[in-house]
Design a protein around this motif. Structure first.
Motif, short mmCIF file in Angstrom:
data_model
loop_
_atom_site.label_atom_id
_atom_site.label_comp_id
_atom_site.label_asym_id
_atom_site.label_seq_id
_atom_site.Cartn_x
_atom_site.Cartn_y
_atom_site.Cartn_z
N THR A 158 88.30 26.27 -20.87
CA THR A 158 89.42 25.84 -21.63
C THR A 158 89.60 26.79 -22.92
O THR A 158 90.68 26.80 -23.13
CB THR A 158 88.75 24.45 -22.61
OG1 THR A 158 88.27 23.49 -21.49
CG2 THR A 158 90.06 23.91 -23.52
N GLN A 159 88.66 27.39 -23.58
CA GLN A 159 88.94 28.42 -24.76
C GLN A 159 89.72 29.52 -24.16
O GLN A 159 90.70 29.93 -24.60
CB GLN A 159 87.61 29.13 -24.95
CG GLN A 159 87.73 29.95 -26.20
CD GLN A 159 86.27 30.66 -26.51
OE1 GLN A 159 85.29 30.19 -25.96
NE2 GLN A 159 86.41 32.01 -26.81
N TYR A 160 89.58 30.16 -22.89
CA TYR A 160 90.25 31.11 -22.51
C TYR A 160 91.44 30.64 -21.73
O TYR A 160 92.42 31.86 -21.66
CB TYR A 160 89.32 32.10 -21.52
CG TYR A 160 88.30 33.01 -22.18
CD1 TYR A 160 88.61 33.98 -23.02
CD2 TYR A 160 87.03 32.63 -22.10
CE1 TYR A 160 87.72 34.76 -23.93
CE2 TYR A 160 86.09 33.48 -22.88
CZ TYR A 160 86.52 34.47 -23.49
OH TYR A 160 85.65 35.19 -24.64
N ARG B 253 80.99 25.86 -28.45
CA ARG B 253 80.10 26.63 -27.67
C ARG B 253 78.99 27.31 -28.44
O ARG B 253 77.97 27.49 -27.94
CB ARG B 253 80.82 27.73 -27.01
CG ARG B 253 81.82 27.27 -25.75
CD ARG B 253 82.76 28.28 -25.21
NE ARG B 253 81.56 29.45 -24.67
CZ ARG B 253 81.77 30.65 -24.68
NH1 ARG B 253 82.55 31.16 -25.14
NH2 ARG B 253 80.68 31.19 -24.00
N CYS C 202 93.28 28.52 -23.11
CA CYS C 202 94.13 28.51 -24.38
C CYS C 202 94.63 29.83 -24.66
O CYS C 202 95.67 30.00 -25.04
CB CYS C 202 93.29 27.84 -25.35
SG CYS C 202 93.20 26.08 -25.15
N PHE D 145 83.80 24.34 -21.73
CA PHE D 145 84.45 24.68 -23.27
C PHE D 145 84.93 26.12 -22.82
O PHE D 145 86.06 26.42 -23.35
CB PHE D 145 83.54 24.81 -24.20
CG PHE D 145 83.30 23.14 -24.83
CD1 PHE D 145 83.36 21.92 -24.04
CD2 PHE D 145 83.11 23.19 -26.07
CE1 PHE D 145 83.11 20.83 -24.70
CE2 PHE D 145 82.97 21.92 -26.86
CZ PHE D 145 83.26 20.74 -26.14
N ARG D 146 84.07 27.10 -22.33
CA ARG D 146 84.67 28.47 -22.20
C ARG D 146 85.79 28.68 -21.33
O ARG D 146 86.70 29.14 -21.48
CB ARG D 146 83.43 29.12 -21.54
CG ARG D 146 83.61 30.76 -21.67
CD ARG D 146 82.40 31.40 -20.82
NE ARG D 146 82.35 32.90 -21.29
CZ ARG D 146 83.13 33.73 -20.55
NH1 ARG D 146 83.53 33.53 -19.42
NH2 ARG D 146 82.78 35.02 -20.82
N GLU E 262 91.48 26.21 -28.95
CA GLU E 262 90.66 27.59 -28.54
C GLU E 262 89.67 27.75 -29.91
O GLU E 262 88.44 28.12 -29.25
CB GLU E 262 91.74 28.74 -28.65
CG GLU E 262 90.65 30.17 -28.11
CD GLU E 262 91.61 31.23 -28.44
OE1 GLU E 262 91.07 32.33 -28.28
OE2 GLU E 262 93.13 31.12 -28.61
N SER E 263 89.93 27.39 -30.92
CA SER E 263 89.08 27.86 -32.10
C SER E 263 88.16 26.64 -31.88
O SER E 263 86.68 26.96 -32.15
CB SER E 263 89.72 27.91 -33.43
OG SER E 263 88.61 27.87 -34.51
N SER E 264 88.47 25.39 -31.54
CA SER E 264 87.36 24.43 -31.54
C SER E 264 86.61 24.26 -30.51
O SER E 264 85.19 24.26 -30.72
CB SER E 264 88.36 22.90 -31.28
OG SER E 264 89.09 22.69 -32.48
N MET E 265 87.07 24.92 -29.42
CA MET E 265 86.20 25.23 -28.06
C MET E 265 85.18 26.46 -28.57
O MET E 265 84.00 26.26 -27.99
CB MET E 265 87.08 25.73 -26.93
CG MET E 265 88.01 24.57 -26.52
SD MET E 265 87.12 23.35 -25.84
CE MET E 265 87.27 22.13 -27.24
N SER E 266 85.63 27.44 -29.17
CA SER E 266 84.74 28.53 -29.41
C SER E 266 83.46 27.99 -30.44
O SER E 266 82.40 28.30 -30.08
CB SER E 266 85.35 29.66 -30.23
OG SER E 266 84.47 30.64 -30.63
#
Length: 246
Positions: free
Chosen positions: A21-23, A56, A25, A18-19, A49-53
C-alpha cells in the motif's frame, strides 16, 4: 477471502500488505503530481503513505532478533559462499532494524537525542549491504545452476538445436552469447524461486541507492520498484514454494 485471512494472520503478512500500500501510494502520488484536479487526492495518498510507513516500523520491532537468529543458522552452512553472503546479509538486516527501531522511538517521542537524518542514512547503508549480499547469493546460485544444466546431455542437445535452427540468427548474434542467454532463460523458467528473489532484490536496490544519493532516480521509479518487490514478497509468503532456500 481465505487468501486474505491467511495473509493478515501473520505479522509478516500485515507488514507486506502495508508495504504494498505504501509504495502504491508513492507511485500514484508521482503519477498524479501535475494534475491540478487531483491535489486533494494526492494529499490523501501522501497521508496514507506516511501512515503505512509508520505502521510498518511498529510491526518490525521484533525483527532484529529474527535476523540474528537467521544469521546463527546460516553461519552453519557448509558452502562458504552461501555462508558468508547470507550471514552478512542477515547481520546487515539486523543492524538495519536496530536503526529503524531507534527512528521509531524518536518519532513517538521516547528518544530525542538522535539525529533523524543521520540514523536514516545509517539504516539505508545497512539495508544496501544486506541487498548486495543477497544479490551475491542469487548470482552464485544462478551460476551453479547454469553449470549443472550446461553439463546435462539433454540440454546440450536442445542448445545445439537452438543454435542451428535459423541461419539468420546464427549470423546476427555471437553464438556464445546466444547460448549463455538461452541457458540463463532456461534456469529462470525452471527455477522461479531464484528468479523472483533476484528480481525482488534488484527492485529493492533502487530504494537505498536513491536515499544515499549513489544512484538518484525519482519518486516514480522508487515507487514502482518498491511496489513490484512488495507484490513479489506477498506472493512468496502465500506460496512458500516460490521462496528461495536457504
Amino acid at each position: 477471502m481465505e487468501f486474505f485471512v491467511k495473509l493478515t494472520n501473520q505479522s509478516q503478512g500485515r507488514d507486506r500488505i502495508f508495504r504494498t500500500t505504501q509504495y502504491a501510494c508513492a507511485l500514484s502520488t508521482y503519477l498524479l503530481r501535475n494534475d491540478p484536479n487531483r491535489k486533494e487526492l494526492v494529499g490523501k495518498l501522501k497521508s496514507l503513505e506516511s501512515s503505512m510507513s509508520s505502521g510498518r516500523k511498529l510491526f518490525r520491532l521484533g525483527n532484529t532478533l529474527n535476523s540474528i537468529d537467521a544469521a546463527k543458522r546460516t553461519v552453519l552452512l557448509t558452502d562458504p559462499v552461501l555462508r558468508l553472503s547470507l550471514t552478512t546479509a542477515n547481520l546487515g538486516r539486523a543492524l538495519y532494524f536496530i536503526c529503524d527501531n531507534l527512528l521509531w522511538l524518536r518519532n513517538v517521542g521516547l528518544i530525542r537525542s538522535i539525529d533523524k537524518e543521520t540514523w536514516s542514512l545509517h539504516a539505508s547503508r545497512c539495508y544496501l549491504l544486506s541487498l548486495i549480499m543477497n544479490l551475491i547469493r542469487d548470482s552464485y546460485v544462478i551460476g551453479q545452476l547454469m553449470v549443472r544444466r550446461a553439463r546435462d546431455k539433454e540440454f546440450q542437445r536442445k542448445m545445439d538445436e537452438h543454435l542451428t535452427e535459423s541461419a539468420e540468427v546464427a549470423e546476427a548474434v555471437v553464438p556464445q552469447l546466444d547460448a549463455l542467454i538461452f541457458l540463463l532463460l532456461q534456469i529462470i523458467k525452471s527455477h522461479p524461486a531464484v528468479a523472483l528473489d533476484t528480481l525482488k532484490n534488484i527492485c529493492d536496490l533502487f530504494i537505498p541507492l536513491d536515499k544515499l544519493g549513489i544512484y538518484q532516480s525519482n519518486a516514480g521509479v522508487v515507487g514502482f520498484c518498491g511496489l513490484l518487490s512488495s507484490i513479489i514478497g506477498v506472493v512468496t509468503l502465500v506460496r512458500p514454494n516460490l521462496k528461495i532456500k536457504p
